[in-house]
Motif scaffolding. Structure first.
Motif, short mmCIF file in Angstrom:
data_model
loop_
_atom_site.label_atom_id
_atom_site.label_comp_id
_atom_site.label_asym_id
_atom_site.label_seq_id
_atom_site.Cartn_x
_atom_site.Cartn_y
_atom_site.Cartn_z
N LYS A 172 39.68 41.57 41.01
CA LYS A 172 39.42 40.56 42.04
C LYS A 172 39.38 39.16 41.44
O LYS A 172 39.98 38.22 41.97
N TRP A 173 38.68 39.01 40.33
CA TRP A 173 38.53 37.69 39.74
C TRP A 173 39.85 37.17 39.17
O TRP A 173 40.17 36.00 39.33
N SER A 176 42.08 36.04 42.02
CA SER A 176 41.69 34.77 42.64
C SER A 176 41.96 33.59 41.71
O SER A 176 42.26 32.49 42.15
N ASP A 178 39.83 32.04 40.20
CA ASP A 178 38.70 31.11 40.36
C ASP A 178 37.42 31.75 39.87
O ASP A 178 36.40 31.74 40.54
#
Length: 383
Positions: A172-173, A176, A178
């Motif tokens: 997920k990170w 993203s 971010d």
């Protein structure tokens, strides 16, 4: 006389048969697994049984699915078959919780085990300059690959990702992009640069750290749900004119703040190679430093910042160490490695905003309890 000899001989044969049957019962299939906790505190951790021993005790499980249950509550226990990169299992991991001075009886029965969400994960990240990242339900880490070598933002040592979620965040990170901002699950704010970061290892010759730099090749050996293990291979580099090739096998268990690191240094010569494990030291005041040579514990509670909170970083040693000190911008533990023999230690971190370990003393206590548990392993028997 002859008649009495025949009678005794028949009795002797009967005794042999009885002994054979008793011995067969001793080595035949077990009925359960028994785990004993000798420590006066509750323990939640993984036990590891060599798979050959498990198969010997429960031969009917070969090629079949099975369930493990707590004999007292009938609750199903989570387990993982460990392969270590092989085609066949080499060990069985079981997640257990045992009361102080308690004993857990585990039943093994036929059936399909329940599906469980993975609590560990590791992967190569080619989309971010060959990072290799790994995590569990407590914390995440990464090491840097060949594509980052030579860039202005290059880094050498072990990076720490501050998590405050039990979920897995690596994919997920990275997706993203971010992950330097906390959106409720944590963030990567730990600064590594050209240092050993949060517990990396390197040759230490003539009072100089010879960083292993960036790994070149990788291999995932196991990937959850309870343990992820991988191997990183580093190109040969000179340490004061000594060509050294380093291989690291790193594993992380569910629920643990620390990774297990097996670093093998290949070099010519019978004289052990001086090495160090290091934690980068910050310049700001307010940190707590513990260099416990006697118990093999190196702990650092970083200076607090309003923006990022506090990271606790530490290493636990099971092998011999020669000296701990603050030097060259690091907390350093000096030791030696024999050629082609793994040097094993543990390194990891905690974040106060995760709410589990929120002070320097709690971090020191965690590392001390971790070492005590290593010295007092749970006793496992197939009965």
């Amino acid at each position: 006389m002859m008649k009495r000899f025949k009678i005794n001989f028949k009795g002797f044969k009967s005794l042999l048969v009885l002994i054979f049957l008793c011995c067969s019962m001793t080595v035949s299939a077990a009925t359960h697994i028994e785990v004993t906790n000798a420590m006066p505190q509750k323990r939640s951790e993984l036990i590891e049984i060599p798979y050959a021993d498990f198969q010997k005790g429960f031969p009917w499980t070969k090629g079949k699915t099975f369930q493990l249950t707590d004999a007292a509550t009938n609750a199903e226990l989570t387990y993982q078959l460990v392969y270590k990169g092989n085609k066949e299992p080499v060990a069985l991991l079981i997640a257990v919780t045992i009361a102080p001075k308690g004993t857990l009886k585990i039943n093994v029965k036929a059936g399909k085990p329940r599906l469980v969400a993975p609590k560990t994960f590791a992967r190569f990240v080619p989309e971010r300059y060959d990072d290799f990242a790994w995590e569990n339900d407590k914390v995440a880490f990464r090491l840097y690959g060949a594509a980052l070598d030579g860039r202005k933002d290059n880094a050498y040592g072990m990076d720490v990702w501050a998590k405050r979620t039990d979920g897995l965040v690596i994919d997920k990170w990275y997706k993203s992009g971010d992950y330097h901002t906390d959106h409720g699950e944590g963030m990567d704010y730990y600064s590594v640069g050209l240092t050993l970061g949060g517990g990396d290892i390197a040759p230490f010759v003539n009072d100089s750290i010879y960083f292993t730099h960036n790994y070149k090749t990788w291999k995932v050996l196991d990937n959850g749900p309870l343990r992820s293990t991988f191997q990183l291979n580093y190109p040969t580099r000179n340490a004061a004119d000594i060509p050294v090739t380093v291989t690291k096998i790193i594993s992380l268990d569910a629920g643990s703040q620390l990774s297990k690191i097996e670093a093998t240094f290949d070099f010519n010569g019978a004289v052990p190679l001086p090495i160090v494990v290091g934690i980068v030291k910050r310049n700001a005041p307010g940190a707590a430093v513990v260099l416990n040579e006697k118990d093999g514990i190196m702990a650092y509670w970083e200076p607090e910042t309003a923006k990022n909170g506090v990271a606790g970083v530490g290493s636990v040693f099971i092998g011999e160490t020669s000296q701990m000190k603050v030097d060259k911008g690091h907390l350093l533990t000096q030791t030696h490695a024999k050629a082609s023999q793994p040097y094993i230690y543990y390194a990891g971190a905690a974040w106060n905003r995760a709410g589990k370990i929120t002070s320097a003393q709690e971090w020191i206590n965690y590392l001390s309890n971790f070492k005590t548990a290593l010295n007092t392993p749970l006793q496992v028997k197939l009965k």
